[in-house]
Design a protein around this motif. Structure first.
Motif, PDB file in Angstrom:
ATOM      1  N   GLU A  24       0.860  -1.177   0.000  1.00 34.73           N
ATOM      2  CA  GLU A  24       0.000   0.000   0.000  1.00 34.73           C
ATOM      3  C   GLU A  24       0.902   1.235   0.000  1.00 34.73           C
ATOM      4  O   GLU A  24       1.707   1.409   0.918  1.00 34.73           O
ATOM      5  CB  GLU A  24      -0.901   0.006   1.236  1.00 34.73           C
ATOM      6  N   ILE A  25       0.792   2.055  -1.030  1.00 35.07           N
ATOM      7  CA  ILE A  25       1.621   3.253  -1.161  1.00 35.07           C
ATOM      8  C   ILE A  25       0.778   4.472  -0.820  1.00 35.07           C
ATOM      9  O   ILE A  25      -0.324   4.643  -1.347  1.00 35.07           O
ATOM     10  CB  ILE A  25       2.192   3.360  -2.583  1.00 35.07           C
ATOM     11  N   ILE A  26       1.307   5.299   0.079  1.00 35.45           N
ATOM     12  CA  ILE A  26       0.590   6.495   0.523  1.00 35.45           C
ATOM     13  C   ILE A  26       1.425   7.720   0.176  1.00 35.45           C
ATOM     14  O   ILE A  26       2.530   7.911   0.710  1.00 35.45           O
ATOM     15  CB  ILE A  26       0.311   6.474   2.040  1.00 35.45           C
ATOM     16  N   ALA A  27       0.941   8.543  -0.722  1.00 35.42           N
ATOM     17  CA  ALA A  27       1.640   9.768  -1.094  1.00 35.42           C
ATOM     18  C   ALA A  27       1.435  10.826  -0.011  1.00 35.42           C
ATOM     19  O   ALA A  27       0.294  11.117   0.380  1.00 35.42           O
ATOM     20  CB  ALA A  27       1.133  10.282  -2.432  1.00 35.42           C
ATOM     21  N   ILE A  28       2.529  11.393   0.471  1.00 36.32           N
ATOM     22  CA  ILE A  28       2.460  12.493   1.438  1.00 36.32           C
ATOM     23  C   ILE A  28       2.588  13.768   0.614  1.00 36.32           C
ATOM     24  O   ILE A  28       3.697  14.191   0.256  1.00 36.32           O
ATOM     25  CB  ILE A  28       3.587  12.405   2.485  1.00 36.32           C
ATOM     26  N   ALA A  29       1.464  14.388   0.287  1.00 29.45           N
ATOM     27  CA  ALA A  29       1.503  15.464  -0.707  1.00 29.45           C
ATOM     28  C   ALA A  29       0.214  16.270  -0.659  1.00 29.45           C
ATOM     29  O   ALA A  29      -0.781  15.871  -0.038  1.00 29.45           O
ATOM     30  CB  ALA A  29       1.702  14.877  -2.105  1.00 29.45           C
ATOM     31  N   LEU A  49      -4.702   6.086  -5.830  1.00 27.65           N
ATOM     32  CA  LEU A  49      -3.560   6.412  -4.985  1.00 27.65           C
ATOM     33  C   LEU A  49      -4.053   6.953  -3.650  1.00 27.65           C
ATOM     34  O   LEU A  49      -4.867   7.884  -3.608  1.00 27.65           O
ATOM     35  CB  LEU A  49      -2.667   7.463  -5.657  1.00 27.65           C
ATOM     36  N   ARG A  50      -3.571   6.359  -2.567  1.00 26.05           N
ATOM     37  CA  ARG A  50      -3.875   6.901  -1.244  1.00 26.05           C
ATOM     38  C   ARG A  50      -2.952   8.090  -0.967  1.00 26.05           C
ATOM     39  O   ARG A  50      -1.809   8.142  -1.442  1.00 26.05           O
ATOM     40  CB  ARG A  50      -3.704   5.835  -0.171  1.00 26.05           C
ATOM     41  N   PHE A  51      -3.467   9.040  -0.166  1.00 32.45           N
ATOM     42  CA  PHE A  51      -2.667  10.216   0.152  1.00 32.45           C
ATOM     43  C   PHE A  51      -2.901  10.635   1.595  1.00 32.45           C
ATOM     44  O   PHE A  51      -3.960  10.398   2.182  1.00 32.45           O
ATOM     45  CB  PHE A  51      -3.003  11.374  -0.792  1.00 32.45           C
ATOM     46  N   LEU A  52      -1.881  11.239   2.165  1.00 38.02           N
ATOM     47  CA  LEU A  52      -1.949  11.913   3.459  1.00 38.02           C
ATOM     48  C   LEU A  52      -1.585  13.359   3.172  1.00 38.02           C
ATOM     49  O   LEU A  52      -0.489  13.632   2.680  1.00 38.02           O
ATOM     50  CB  LEU A  52      -0.974  11.277   4.449  1.00 38.02           C
ATOM     51  N   PRO A  53      -2.475  14.313   3.432  1.00 34.82           N
ATOM     52  CA  PRO A  53      -2.273  15.665   2.907  1.00 34.82           C
ATOM     53  C   PRO A  53      -1.178  16.457   3.605  1.00 34.82           C
ATOM     54  O   PRO A  53      -0.990  16.384   4.816  1.00 34.82           O
ATOM     55  CB  PRO A  53      -3.641  16.329   3.119  1.00 34.82           C
ATOM     56  N   ALA A  54      -0.453  17.200   2.812  1.00 33.99           N
ATOM     57  CA  ALA A  54       0.459  18.261   3.252  1.00 33.99           C
ATOM     58  C   ALA A  54       0.140  19.461   2.367  1.00 33.99           C
ATOM     59  O   ALA A  54       0.010  19.306   1.152  1.00 33.99           O
ATOM     60  CB  ALA A  54       1.912  17.836   3.104  1.00 33.99           C
TER      61      ALA A  54
END
Length: 334
Positions: free
Chosen positions: A32-37, A72-77
């Motif tokens: 599982e890939i999580i983009a921090i973006a 695509l999963r993401f964690l917001p910044a």
């Protein structure tokens, strides 16, 4: 078991966001890939590239699960200013560091099994008044001053460095017995822990031409490097050298080596990048977390053009997956 990897795109005006969008089109059934973006940035870049992308918020309370291509999963910044492809803006430098802080914190807390980093632009971060010499040093500080070791790898070669981002005029002074032993020990231990090599064979470069020519071209080999290696070898390690750097990369040596330990940045990395540029990976050893990275820069002229190569990022993910599995096996005793 599905592993979780945080992915930081790096400089927003470069090809990092492109690579994240492109990577999301590939199947990763065990990861599982999580983009921090910034999700707006990712969506805008996907539209510019003409690529379909569905962004899904990350929830650390849910079990890890892989996604089908195109998601695509993401964690917001959050970005401070709008991004223009190819145009650096120091106002967004803090955002780049925020993504690294979020990813590292997530690894330390166990939300992620490791992190993969895209290319950053050191100059623009420093232009913004933020001290930054590189990922390796920055992540070390975030991990409470762990002792990091930089290693680059291709499928056929691993090269670790005793010194990293130093002017050449400062390298000799930085080569101390303690430093050689710390780096060599970290390299040995992480080849065992993270790559499953039971008894690593490490070839070690000399500092001077011809490894000092018995002291006639410099005495660092005799007074520092040889004694450092001898002590470690007496503890059961296999460190061969110091050997002349101009011959250590020949097939007769490489076929016997699990890794090469170079004394400084441009002693070992030109050979590795000649061998596998675009399909190599930068690995930070010695940290309590797993971190891999692409081997290239921000490629500002290629941002948003659909001409960026995904090879290095794919290899960085592959190596991170390998390291995660190896560490899990080590912890389980298998």
């Amino acid at each position: 078991m599905i592993s979780r990897l945080a992915l930081t795109p790096g400089e927003p005006a470069g090809i990092g966001p492109d690579l994240c969008v492109m990577l999301a089109q590939k199947p990763y059934p065990e990861t599982e890939i999580i983009a921090i973006a910034d999700p707006v940035l990712l969506q805008q870049r996907a539209e510019r590239l003409g690529i379909s992308l569905e962004l899904i918020p990350f929830d650390e309370l849910k079990p890890a699960s892989s996604l089908s291509p195109g998601k695509l999963r993401f964690l917001p910044a959050g970005l401070n200013h709008e991004v223009v492809c190819g145009q650096l803006n120091p106002a967004n430098a803090e955002y780049v560091l925020d993504t690294l802080r979020i990813a590292t914190d997530g690894c330390l807390k166990g939300y992620f099994d490791g992190m993969v980093t895209g290319p950053v632009h050191k100059g623009i971060i420093n232009d913004a008044g933020l001290s930054f010499t590189g990922h390796t040093e920055y992540l070390s500080a975030l991990c409470e001053d762990a002792y990091p070791v930089m290693m680059l790898a291709t499928p056929d070669l691993r090269v670790a460095l005793v010194t990293t981002h130093l002017p050449l005029s400062e390298v000799s002074q930085a080569i101390t017995k303690q430093r050689v032993q710390q780096v060599a020990s970290t390299l040995h231990n992480d080849l065992q822990r993270c790559f499953g090599i039971a008894q690593p064979r490490i070839m070690v470069c000399g500092l001077n031409p011809h490894a000092g020519e018995q002291g006639y071209l410099g005495r660092e080999e005799i007074e520092i490097i040889q004694p450092a290696l001898a002590e470690l070898n007496s503890q059961g390690m296999q460190l061969i050298g110091p050997l002349p750097a101009d011959t250590i990369f020949t097939p007769v040596h490489l076929q016997q080596a699990d890794a090469i330990l170079a004394m400084y940045h441009d002693q070992g990395l030109p050979v590795l990048k000649h061998l596998g540029f675009g399909n190599a990976v930068n690995i930070t050893l010695g940290l309590p977390i797993i971190r891999t990275s692409v081997d290239h820069g921000t490629a500002l002229p290629l941002a948003g053009t659909n001409q960026a190569s995904l090879g290095s990022l794919q290899y960085a993910v592959k190596i991170a997956e390998t390291m995660v599995k190896s560490r899990l096996r080590e912890r389980s005793g298998n």
